[in-house]
Design a protein around this motif. Structure first.
Motif, PDB file in Angstrom:
ATOM      1  N   GLN A   9       3.751  -6.287   4.353  1.00 19.50           N
ATOM      2  CA  GLN A   9       2.963  -7.437   4.787  1.00 19.50           C
ATOM      3  C   GLN A   9       1.596  -6.958   5.260  1.00 19.50           C
ATOM      4  O   GLN A   9       1.486  -6.019   6.041  1.00 19.50           O
ATOM      5  N   GLU A  10       0.539  -7.630   4.787  1.00 18.65           N
ATOM      6  CA  GLU A  10      -0.808  -7.253   5.210  1.00 18.65           C
ATOM      7  C   GLU A  10      -1.209  -8.019   6.465  1.00 18.65           C
ATOM      8  O   GLU A  10      -0.942  -9.209   6.601  1.00 18.65           O
ATOM      9  N   LEU A  11      -1.820  -7.303   7.401  1.00 18.63           N
ATOM     10  CA  LEU A  11      -2.390  -7.941   8.583  1.00 18.63           C
ATOM     11  C   LEU A  11      -3.787  -7.364   8.792  1.00 18.63           C
ATOM     12  O   LEU A  11      -4.120  -6.310   8.258  1.00 18.63           O
ATOM     13  N   ARG A  12      -4.584  -8.073   9.556  1.00 23.18           N
ATOM     14  CA  ARG A  12      -5.957  -7.624   9.796  1.00 23.18           C
ATOM     15  C   ARG A  12      -6.159  -7.369  11.288  1.00 23.18           C
ATOM     16  O   ARG A  12      -5.805  -8.195  12.118  1.00 23.18           O
ATOM     17  N   LEU A  13      -6.714  -6.203  11.582  1.00 28.12           N
ATOM     18  CA  LEU A  13      -6.974  -5.817  12.958  1.00 28.12           C
ATOM     19  C   LEU A  13      -8.471  -5.754  13.234  1.00 28.12           C
ATOM     20  O   LEU A  13      -9.259  -5.428  12.345  1.00 28.12           O
ATOM     21  N   GLU A  14      -8.815  -6.036  14.459  1.00 30.57           N
ATOM     22  CA  GLU A  14     -10.209  -5.945  14.901  1.00 30.57           C
ATOM     23  C   GLU A  14     -10.367  -4.653  15.703  1.00 30.57           C
ATOM     24  O   GLU A  14     -10.463  -4.665  16.919  1.00 30.57           O
ATOM     25  N   GLY A  15     -10.337  -3.523  15.018  1.00 31.56           N
ATOM     26  CA  GLY A  15     -10.449  -2.242  15.698  1.00 31.56           C
ATOM     27  C   GLY A  15      -9.126  -1.789  16.297  1.00 31.56           C
ATOM     28  O   GLY A  15      -8.069  -2.363  16.029  1.00 31.56           O
ATOM     29  N   ILE A  16      -9.168  -0.745  17.122  1.00 34.64           N
ATOM     30  CA  ILE A  16      -7.967  -0.213  17.758  1.00 34.64           C
ATOM     31  C   ILE A  16      -7.464  -1.228  18.781  1.00 34.64           C
ATOM     32  O   ILE A  16      -8.226  -1.663  19.652  1.00 34.64           O
ATOM     33  N   PRO A  17      -6.193  -1.633  18.699  1.00 36.24           N
ATOM     34  CA  PRO A  17      -5.667  -2.653  19.629  1.00 36.24           C
ATOM     35  C   PRO A  17      -5.756  -2.209  21.092  1.00 36.24           C
ATOM     36  O   PRO A  17      -5.507  -1.044  21.413  1.00 36.24           O
ATOM     37  N   SER A  18      -6.111  -3.136  21.952  1.00 36.71           N
ATOM     38  CA  SER A  18      -6.208  -2.836  23.386  1.00 36.71           C
ATOM     39  C   SER A  18      -5.219  -3.667  24.208  1.00 36.71           C
ATOM     40  O   SER A  18      -5.070  -3.434  25.404  1.00 36.71           O
ATOM     41  N   VAL A  34       1.041  -9.278  13.536  1.00 34.61           N
ATOM     42  CA  VAL A  34       2.358  -8.709  13.831  1.00 34.61           C
ATOM     43  C   VAL A  34       2.642  -7.588  12.837  1.00 34.61           C
ATOM     44  O   VAL A  34       2.621  -7.807  11.627  1.00 34.61           O
ATOM     45  N   TRP A  35       2.893  -6.408  13.362  1.00 33.08           N
ATOM     46  CA  TRP A  35       3.235  -5.252  12.534  1.00 33.08           C
ATOM     47  C   TRP A  35       4.746  -5.035  12.636  1.00 33.08           C
ATOM     48  O   TRP A  35       5.291  -4.890  13.731  1.00 33.08           O
ATOM     49  N   VAL A  36       5.434  -5.043  11.481  1.00 38.22           N
ATOM     50  CA  VAL A  36       6.895  -4.993  11.452  1.00 38.22           C
ATOM     51  C   VAL A  36       7.369  -3.684  10.825  1.00 38.22           C
ATOM     52  O   VAL A  36       6.958  -3.328   9.715  1.00 38.22           O
TER      53      VAL A  36
END
Length: 260
Positions: A11-20, A102-104
């Protein structure tokens, strides 16, 4: 600027940089996040995330692994939620995607575990620490199988009334195989139910009663021993057979002590 990431389900997800601001819905992966040094970044965990104890006492809890409270997750304003295919409910995971990416993970083997650790290291900007854990696990598991376990027929129980065991295509089955055991339920689906008669017919040399998810105790040894007088029956630490992530750093030492 957002960038795409693929989880272990494809599943593809999009992140806005390193999660904080991370919410973890998986106890073993919560412990991994701790060992990666993400004290400030992890803002929410489940009521089953008992390791480390300091986090269990201090971090916000968002419900259980299969009973997530969406309002609590939303209030934490996460920029990443970490889940697992087996531990969490698909419908809930899909609903959580409306709150944050969500990263699974999907883990069936020690190799899957190493890949999960590597990917979470990349996601969280902690790759050097993740690689140290990976290298130690590779070194530990290279010492398996254990000579005195080779070919011994084993059954590993996870529940009582109904009796449930670890079958094929499970992380527990793979761990048993790496130790050197032959799982008498290797041809059964993932977590089969069976009665005492079926267990007798399987004739395990060794019966392992896990501490979780059902808390087997000494009284259960007596119950099973009446029906399996020739079988060696042991209580075992379920975390060290089923918790992937950094908990596995303690596993091989435990196996050597348990089966010496």
């Amino acid at each position: 600027m957002s960038y795409p990431v693929q989880d272990m389900m494809g599943q593809e997800l999009r992140l806005e940089g390193i999660p904080s601001r991370i919410v973890s819905l998986v106890p073993s992966q919560t412990e991994l996040l701790y060992d990666l040094g993400l004290e400030e970044e992890v803002v929410g965990i489940t009521k089953f995330c008992i390791h480390p104890e300091a986090w269990f006492r201090s971090k916000a809890r968002v419900g259980g692994t299969k009973t997530v409270h969406f309002d609590r997750v939303q209030a934490l304003q996460p920029d990443l939620i970490i889940a697992n295919k087996e531990e969490n409910v698909q419908d809930q995971v899909e609903a959580l995607r409306t709150i944050a990416p969500v990263w699974v993970s999907d883990i069936r083997s020690p190799e899957d575990n190493l890949e999960m650790i590597r990917q979470i290291g990349l996601l969280t900007g902690t790759s050097p620490k993740a690689e140290v854990i990976i290298q130690q696990l590779q070194s530990d598991f290279a010492t398996l199988p254990l000579a005195n376990c080779l070919g011994r027929k084993v059954a590993y129980l996870i529940w009582y009334n109904p009796i449930m065991a670890a079958g094929n295509d499970t992380f527990i089955h793979e761990v048993l195989s790496r130790i050197g055991f032959e799982n008498v339920l290797k041809n059964a689906p993932r977590y089969p139910e069976l009665d005492m008669e079926a267990l007798q017919q399987l004739q395990p040399e060794l019966l392992l009663l896990s501490s979780e998810p059902f808390p087997f105790a000494e009284k259960h040894i007596k119950i099973f021993q009446e029906h399996l007088p020739e079988t060696t029956i042991m209580l075992v630490d379920g975390e060290l057979f089923s918790w992937y992530g950094s908990r596995m750093l303690h596993a091989v030492t435990y196996f050597n002590e348990l089966f010496i």
